[in-house]
Design a protein around this motif. Structure first.
Motif, mmCIF file in Angstrom:
data_model
loop_
_atom_site.group_PDB
_atom_site.id
_atom_site.type_symbol
_atom_site.label_atom_id
_atom_site.label_comp_id
_atom_site.label_asym_id
_atom_site.label_seq_id
_atom_site.Cartn_x
_atom_site.Cartn_y
_atom_site.Cartn_z
ATOM 1 N N LEU A 1 0.847 -1.179 0.000
ATOM 2 C CA LEU A 1 0.000 0.000 0.000
ATOM 3 C C LEU A 1 0.889 1.238 0.000
ATOM 4 C CD1 LEU A 1 -2.737 1.539 0.440
ATOM 5 C CD2 LEU A 1 -2.388 1.183 2.897
ATOM 6 N N ALA A 2 0.719 2.065 -1.028
ATOM 7 C CA ALA A 2 1.391 3.367 -1.039
ATOM 8 C C ALA A 2 0.343 4.375 -0.604
ATOM 9 C CB ALA A 2 1.886 3.684 -2.445
ATOM 10 N N THR A 3 0.639 5.136 0.408
ATOM 11 C CA THR A 3 -0.396 6.027 0.916
ATOM 12 C C THR A 3 0.182 7.337 1.442
ATOM 13 O OG1 THR A 3 -2.102 6.286 2.624
ATOM 14 C CG2 THR A 3 -0.345 4.707 3.099
ATOM 15 N N GLY A 4 -0.633 8.337 1.344
ATOM 16 C CA GLY A 4 -0.285 9.630 1.904
ATOM 17 C C GLY A 4 -0.503 9.704 3.397
ATOM 18 N N VAL A 5 -1.051 8.620 3.935
ATOM 19 C CA VAL A 5 -1.205 8.530 5.388
ATOM 20 C C VAL A 5 0.136 8.043 5.945
ATOM 21 C CG1 VAL A 5 -2.552 7.458 7.244
ATOM 22 C CG2 VAL A 5 -3.619 7.884 5.021
ATOM 23 N N GLU A 6 0.494 8.466 7.133
ATOM 24 C CA GLU A 6 1.740 7.945 7.724
ATOM 25 C C GLU A 6 1.608 6.438 7.860
ATOM 26 O OE1 GLU A 6 4.867 7.817 7.853
ATOM 27 O OE2 GLU A 6 5.177 9.651 9.030
ATOM 28 N N HIS A 7 2.717 5.778 7.571
ATOM 29 C CA HIS A 7 2.657 4.325 7.450
ATOM 30 C C HIS A 7 3.886 3.685 8.069
ATOM 31 C CE1 HIS A 7 4.119 6.523 3.913
ATOM 32 N NE2 HIS A 7 5.169 5.758 4.082
ATOM 33 N N ALA A 8 3.741 2.408 8.368
ATOM 34 C CA ALA A 8 4.869 1.638 8.893
ATOM 35 C C ALA A 8 5.707 1.132 7.725
ATOM 36 C CB ALA A 8 4.341 0.481 9.731
ATOM 37 N N SER A 9 6.749 0.379 8.024
ATOM 38 C CA SER A 9 7.650 -0.072 6.960
ATOM 39 C C SER A 9 6.923 -0.959 5.949
ATOM 40 C CB SER A 9 8.855 -0.789 7.544
ATOM 41 O OG SER A 9 8.425 -1.849 8.360
ATOM 42 N N SER A 10 5.835 -1.600 6.337
ATOM 43 C CA SER A 10 5.069 -2.441 5.417
ATOM 44 C C SER A 10 4.225 -1.602 4.465
ATOM 45 C CB SER A 10 4.116 -3.323 6.220
ATOM 46 O OG SER A 10 3.190 -2.488 6.907
ATOM 47 N N GLY A 11 4.027 -0.329 4.792
ATOM 48 C CA GLY A 11 3.113 0.509 4.019
ATOM 49 C C GLY A 11 1.781 0.669 4.724
ATOM 50 N N LYS A 12 1.544 -0.190 5.715
ATOM 51 C CA LYS A 12 0.258 -0.118 6.425
ATOM 52 C C LYS A 12 0.202 1.139 7.290
ATOM 53 C CE LYS A 12 -1.353 -4.790 6.427
ATOM 54 N NZ LYS A 12 -0.181 -5.516 5.847
ATOM 55 N N VAL A 13 -0.999 1.664 7.396
ATOM 56 C CA VAL A 13 -1.200 2.884 8.160
ATOM 57 C C VAL A 13 -0.743 2.712 9.602
ATOM 58 C CG1 VAL A 13 -3.023 4.370 9.057
ATOM 59 C CG2 VAL A 13 -3.084 3.613 6.664
ATOM 60 N N SER A 14 -0.005 3.701 10.091
ATOM 61 C CA SER A 14 0.426 3.648 11.492
ATOM 62 C C SER A 14 0.492 5.059 12.048
ATOM 63 C CB SER A 14 1.802 2.989 11.615
ATOM 64 O OG SER A 14 2.303 3.184 12.934
ATOM 65 N N GLU A 15 -0.034 5.210 13.239
ATOM 66 C CA GLU A 15 0.052 6.498 13.908
ATOM 67 C C GLU A 15 0.876 6.378 15.184
ATOM 68 O OE1 GLU A 15 -4.010 7.899 14.282
ATOM 69 O OE2 GLU A 15 -4.018 8.561 12.200
ATOM 70 N N ALA A 16 1.637 5.306 15.290
ATOM 71 C CA ALA A 16 2.461 5.098 16.482
ATOM 72 C C ALA A 16 3.566 6.154 16.534
ATOM 73 C CB ALA A 16 3.064 3.700 16.444
ATOM 74 N N PRO A 17 3.773 6.787 17.688
ATOM 75 C CA PRO A 17 4.762 7.872 17.779
ATOM 76 C C PRO A 17 6.161 7.453 17.312
ATOM 77 C CG PRO A 17 3.386 7.832 19.746
ATOM 78 C CD PRO A 17 3.021 6.622 18.937
ATOM 79 N N GLN A 18 6.644 6.316 17.748
ATOM 80 C CA GLN A 18 8.004 5.920 17.375
ATOM 81 C C GLN A 18 8.106 5.664 15.865
ATOM 82 O OE1 GLN A 18 10.756 6.260 19.222
ATOM 83 N NE2 GLN A 18 11.707 5.868 17.216
ATOM 84 N N ASN A 19 7.053 5.080 15.306
ATOM 85 C CA ASN A 19 7.052 4.841 13.862
ATOM 86 C C ASN A 19 7.093 6.165 13.098
ATOM 87 O OD1 ASN A 19 6.471 3.091 11.385
ATOM 88 N ND2 ASN A 19 4.841 4.633 11.300
ATOM 89 N N ARG A 20 6.318 7.134 13.581
ATOM 90 C CA ARG A 20 6.285 8.454 12.934
ATOM 91 C C ARG A 20 7.694 9.049 12.878
ATOM 92 N NH1 ARG A 20 4.565 12.459 9.547
ATOM 93 N NH2 ARG A 20 4.886 14.501 10.480
ATOM 94 N N ILE A 21 8.377 8.936 14.008
ATOM 95 C CA ILE A 21 9.728 9.507 14.055
ATOM 96 C C ILE A 21 10.652 8.758 13.095
ATOM 97 C CG2 ILE A 21 11.758 9.833 15.545
ATOM 98 C CD1 ILE A 21 9.722 10.286 17.872
ATOM 99 N N SER A 22 10.593 7.421 13.124
ATOM 100 C CA SER A 22 11.506 6.661 12.251
ATOM 101 C C SER A 22 11.254 6.944 10.784
ATOM 102 C CB SER A 22 11.377 5.150 12.438
ATOM 103 O OG SER A 22 11.031 4.822 13.713
ATOM 104 N N GLN A 23 9.980 7.002 10.400
ATOM 105 C CA GLN A 23 9.683 7.207 8.977
ATOM 106 C C GLN A 23 10.019 8.634 8.542
ATOM 107 O OE1 GLN A 23 8.795 5.123 6.460
ATOM 108 N NE2 GLN A 23 8.891 3.328 7.788
ATOM 109 N N MET A 24 9.734 9.626 9.392
ATOM 110 C CA MET A 24 10.093 11.005 9.060
ATOM 111 C C MET A 24 11.609 11.119 8.891
ATOM 112 S SD MET A 24 7.928 13.449 8.505
ATOM 113 C CE MET A 24 8.478 15.084 9.016
ATOM 114 N N GLU A 25 12.331 10.513 9.827
ATOM 115 C CA GLU A 25 13.801 10.605 9.771
ATOM 116 C C GLU A 25 14.353 9.876 8.550
ATOM 117 O OE1 GLU A 25 14.778 11.376 14.478
ATOM 118 O OE2 GLU A 25 15.098 9.350 13.663
ATOM 119 N N LYS A 26 13.739 8.758 8.243
ATOM 120 C CA LYS A 26 14.162 8.014 7.046
ATOM 121 C C LYS A 26 13.998 8.878 5.798
ATOM 122 C CE LYS A 26 11.624 4.873 4.135
ATOM 123 N NZ LYS A 26 12.465 4.710 2.975
ATOM 124 N N ARG A 27 12.812 9.499 5.662
ATOM 125 C CA ARG A 27 12.541 10.310 4.466
ATOM 126 C C ARG A 27 13.450 11.538 4.391
ATOM 127 N NH1 ARG A 27 6.955 8.888 5.779
ATOM 128 N NH2 ARG A 27 6.785 10.808 6.990
#
Lengths: 580, 290
Positions: A424-450
């Motif tokens: 799933l490619a989405t404009g919603v924040e997502h986990a490494s799988s692409g699935k929607v995630s609003e978990a704080p730590q995931n948000r930080i990891s994905q923002m930092e990755k990008r």
């Protein structure tokens, strides 16, 4: 002998003024001259004054000239508006039918030429402009046969009669000037014949995109970007691609995102108003890490602004536009050659960094003719970036992790159609799988990755280009089409003993702070020249830590293209006030 | 035909939809149809919009792209043009398709793009907690329109028909067998296929409920007097019954998809094609600028 000469033709819009400028410029280009062809026009189809200037030189020129040597006037308004550009005694060719009058204080030499009468005699298929071109050829002492050959070639498909009538029109104009004893009134510098092309930045950018493998282009017509769409509409069918004229820019950008997601190379091109509409879509490309190439050919803003005038005021919108904090790469070509390079490289950057790449062009670059030597197709290779191998997908036991956290922040993507690569490619924040995630730590990891994936670009080779900087005491920093004016200013300043140099920023975001700091290290003064009111590039430089008491701004925002003279004056002012 | 099972189309994601939501029926009908047709999940791309219906892609194991509000159709066209071998399905709601995305709906119809468009039409904005949607009835009272809706509803079927749609159908989410049949027909159709699904919102829409539709809907598929081969007849039928119909409403067997009409457009997917430009081609193009 002056280094360059300028010839201007003016009349009403809809009278083929551009086409005539094109003919004159192209023949001179074939004769071995370097050309810069620029125009003044308004946002209307017919009526209203327009003019086209062809600046002619033996070497590269990429800036307007303050005066013109010859003015061809098809209307009295042309004389009233532009007569003052002629130096004392310079010829002003005007149709005698106009009963032309020179404005007060204009010391040009009025040459009445019976354009309308000649056209009537030669035939209906001819316009006054061709007679004027013939006359102009005589004034510059140019070989008429070169013009005749071009007219035959250009009008061939309209039939032999049309071609012959145009040739006859050229001859009449030429003979008339010759009889007045004005043949060779101006002598041009000796040409340096080379293999040269006369093209606009829109032309070369479209070619760059084609060469990079772009096969889908979606856009909504807008000045001054439309030529890119029109050029590609002519080219793509031959290469299996398609241009889609969409209902608006929202559709254009989201089509491009869909196409890139599914593995094609796709682009859009627009100007300020359309660029504003695209911001939400650009954010989607940042968030879902989908490549997208967006060309913004800037014009005067905000809102409708001045659609046919020059400005470089979309820079901050290109870098920071849209809500949230999305990652973008912003590059800005300044010449037609660079527009080709960036039109190509934008696709590599987009694929490699999986994000939107904004190519900031501007009106003068986009629409004005310039001589081009050696467009370097061979110098570029297509790089599709990280795409997961099918074998790797086949070995997977779980689901494909499209947004896997990697050291460099770049995660290989799967393309639709690859078995076992579904995600799933989405404009919603997502986990490494692409699935929607609003978990704080995931948000930080994905923002930092990008964010971290763009870090290496700060030092990218080619992010800046310098000229005459080795011993420069004054560095002029610029981006976009004004590089031509700045380069000319640098030479003029050096003739006056000011050691000036130029730094062109070709990648504006991420700001190449490291190479810039090095390049500017030795300068006593840094003048940041840009065509906007608030010094947008200087603001970005400040954010990147490039600011100290050496920095000054030159801002130019009246809609005209910055001239070398204005740059020289700004540097001289610095010298007087601050003693460089 | 590859063996495809329902399991292949399931994801591990737990649904966010309310119990009883009509969208479950739409998802199930789609999954069953894909399995019946033996289309493997990697050959399917679903483009979903914003709203409850936009979560469709979270629950189906195909390639999915969840885009910005209202732009499913242009995004779906992009996917289709990049890889025309994919089955491209756009899915969204009445807000996504007929409010913010209305513009694209009409243009997708007239372009006749090779995309299947499934709208989950619940006549309400559910995810933002119950505002009127463009298909809400005149007079409908909600928090954002406490004195009743003064606007008249969009009629999606009539709109599609008059804009030149080549495949128009309407389903009801509790009639899965029919919906699956209509979806199958949409997939087989060359060009743009529009399937509007009356998909009740059990939480916020107390008017357009399952019971309401069971009472009101007329099934054109079961109507021996109805033939879905005339645009004029279709328009008359949906107008007469205020769009409270189900079944295949119109089908143009001569439909030519946009991607088939594009001059010179590659017959093989663009993705995966050799995209290098030959030196000779390049030289020829450059020569035109002399």
């Amino acid at each position: 002998m002056p280094k360059s000469l300028a010839w201007m033709i003016g009349g009403d819009q809809g009278e083929g003024i551009d086409a005539t400028g094109d003919v004159f410029g192209r023949v001179l280009s074939r004769l071995g001259y370097c050309i810069y062809g620029y125009r003044h026009f308004s946002s209307r189809i017919k009526g209203g004054h327009t003019n086209f200037t062809v600046r002619i030189a033996a070497d590269r020129v990429l800036a307007p000239q303050a005066n013109v040597e010859v003015l061809v006037a098809l209307t009295q308004e042309t004389i009233d508006r532009n007569g003052h550009l002629l130096l004392s005694g310079a010829p002003l060719l005007a149709d005698s039918q106009l009963k032309p009058v020179l404005p007060d204080g204009c010391e040009a030499r009025l040459v009445e030429i019976p354009l309308t009468q000649f056209v009537r005699e030669v035939g209906a298929a001819v316009v006054r402009n061709m007679v004027a071109v013939g006359g102009s050829a005589a004034l510059f002492g140019l070989p008429l046969d070169a013009f005749e050959a071009y007219a035959r070639e250009k009008f061939e498909r309209k039939g032999e009669t049309v071609a012959l009538q145009n040739v006859e029109a050229l001859r009449r104009g030429h003979a008339f000037i010759e009889e007045l004893g004005l043949r060779g009134r101006f002598s041009l510098p000796a040409p340096r014949p080379r293999e040269r092309y006369l093209m606009t930045g829109n032309d070369s950018l479209a070619l760059g995109a084609l060469a990079a493998g772009c096969r889908i282009m979606a856009a909504y017509p807008i000045t001054p970007a439309t030529d890119i769409m029109e050029n590609l509409a002519g080219l793509f069918p031959r290469f299996g691609g398609a241009v889609c004229q969409m209902e608006d820019e929202l559709a254009a950008i989201t089509l491009v995102i869909g196409a890139n997601y599914a593995g094609a190379r796709a682009m859009t091109a627009t100007s300020g108003p359309g660029f504003s509409l695209m911001q939400e879509g650009i954010g989607l490309a940042s968030m879902a890490e989908i490549p997208a190439v967006v060309v913004d050919t800037q014009r005067v803003g905000p809102s409708t602004g001045m659609p046919t005038k020059n400005e470089q005021s979309d820079l901050l919108a290109a870098v920071f536009g849209g809500h949230g904090e999305g990652q973008r790469i912003v590059i800005a070509p300044g010449t037609a050659v660079q527009a080709f390079e960036d039109g190509f490289e934008a696709f590599n950057l987009a694929d490699r960094y999986q994000c939107p790449v904004i190519v900031l062009s501007d009106l003068a670059l986009a629409q004005w003719l310039q001589s081009v030597e050696n467009l370097p197709l061979g110098g570029h290779a297509i790089d599709r970036g990280a795409i997961v191998a099918q074998e790797e997908l086949d070995r997977l036991t779980g689901e494909f992790e499209r947004y896997r956290l990697t050291e460099d922040g770049i995660s290989p993507r799967a393309l639709p159609g690859m078995p076992k690569g579904q995600f799933l490619a989405t404009g919603v924040e997502h986990a490494s799988s692409g699935k929607v995630s609003e978990a704080p730590q995931n948000r930080i990891s994905q923002m930092e990755k990008r964010s971290r994936k763009l870090d290496p670009l700060r030092a990218r080779a080619g992010a800046i280009e310098t000229s005459r900087m080795d011993d420069a005491e004054v560095a002029i920093v610029c981006f976009g089409s004004i590089v031509g004016a700045v380069d000319e200013a640098v030479e003029l300043l050096r003739q006056e003993g000011v050691r000036a140099g130029r730094v062109q920023v070709r990648q504006l975001w991420p700001m190449p702070d490291i190479p810039l700091a090095t390049a500017l290290g030795g300068a006593a003064k840094v003048l940041v020249a840009e065509q906007n009111a608030t010094g947008e590039m200087r603001q970005l430089m400040r954010i990147a830590g490039l600011e100290d008491d050496r920095y000054r701004s030159l801002v130019h925002f009246d809609g005209t293209l910055l001239t070398p003279g204005r740059v020289v004056a700004a540097v001289q002012e610095l010298s007087v006030k601050e003693g460089v | 035909m590859e063996t495809v099972t329902l399991q292949d189309y399931k994801t591990s994601e737990k649904s966010w939809w309310c119990p009883g939501c009509g969208d479950f029926g739409v998802l199930a009908a789609l999954q069953k149809t894909l399995v019946k047709l033996g289309i493997p999940p990697h050959r399917v791309a679903i483009v979903a919009g914003i709203g409850c219906s936009g979560k469709m892609g979270n629950y189906i194991n195909s390639y999915n792209i969840h885009v910005v509000h209202g732009r499913t159709l242009p995004s779906a066209l992009g996917v289709k043009l990049a890889n025309r071998d994919l089955l491209v399905i756009a899915a969204g709601g009445d807000g996504d398709g007929f409010a913010i995305g209305m513009n694209h709906f009409v243009h997708a119809v007239r372009r006749n793009i090779g995309v299947k468009y499934i709208v989950m039409d619940n006549h309400i904005y559910g995810l933002t907690k119950g505002q009127n949607s463009p298909t809400s009835d005149h007079g409908q009272k909600v928090k954002a329109a406490p004195f009743g809706n003064v606007e008249s509803p969009v009629r999606p079927l009539s709109l599609a028909l008059t804009a030149g749609a080549t495949y128009v159908a309407q389903g009801f989410s509790s009639n899965q067998a029919q919906l699956a049949r209509l979806t199958e027909g949409a997939i087989a159709h060359p060009g743009f296929a529009f399937v509007n699904v009356l998909s009740p919102c059990v939480t916020y829409n107390k008017v357009n409920t399952y019971d309401f539709y069971k009472q009101m809907l007329h099934d054109l598929d079961e109507d021996p007097d109805y033939q879905p081969d005339s645009r004029g007849g279709a328009i008359a039928a949906v107008l007469e019954r205020e769009e409270l119909v189900t079944g295949l409403i119109y089908h143009d067997p001569r439909s030519v998809a946009y991607e088939d009409a594009l001059p010179g457009f590659a017959e093989q997917p663009l993705a995966g094609r050799d995209i290098t430009l030959g030196q000779e081609d390049f030289a020829e193009l450059l020569a035109s600028y002399r």
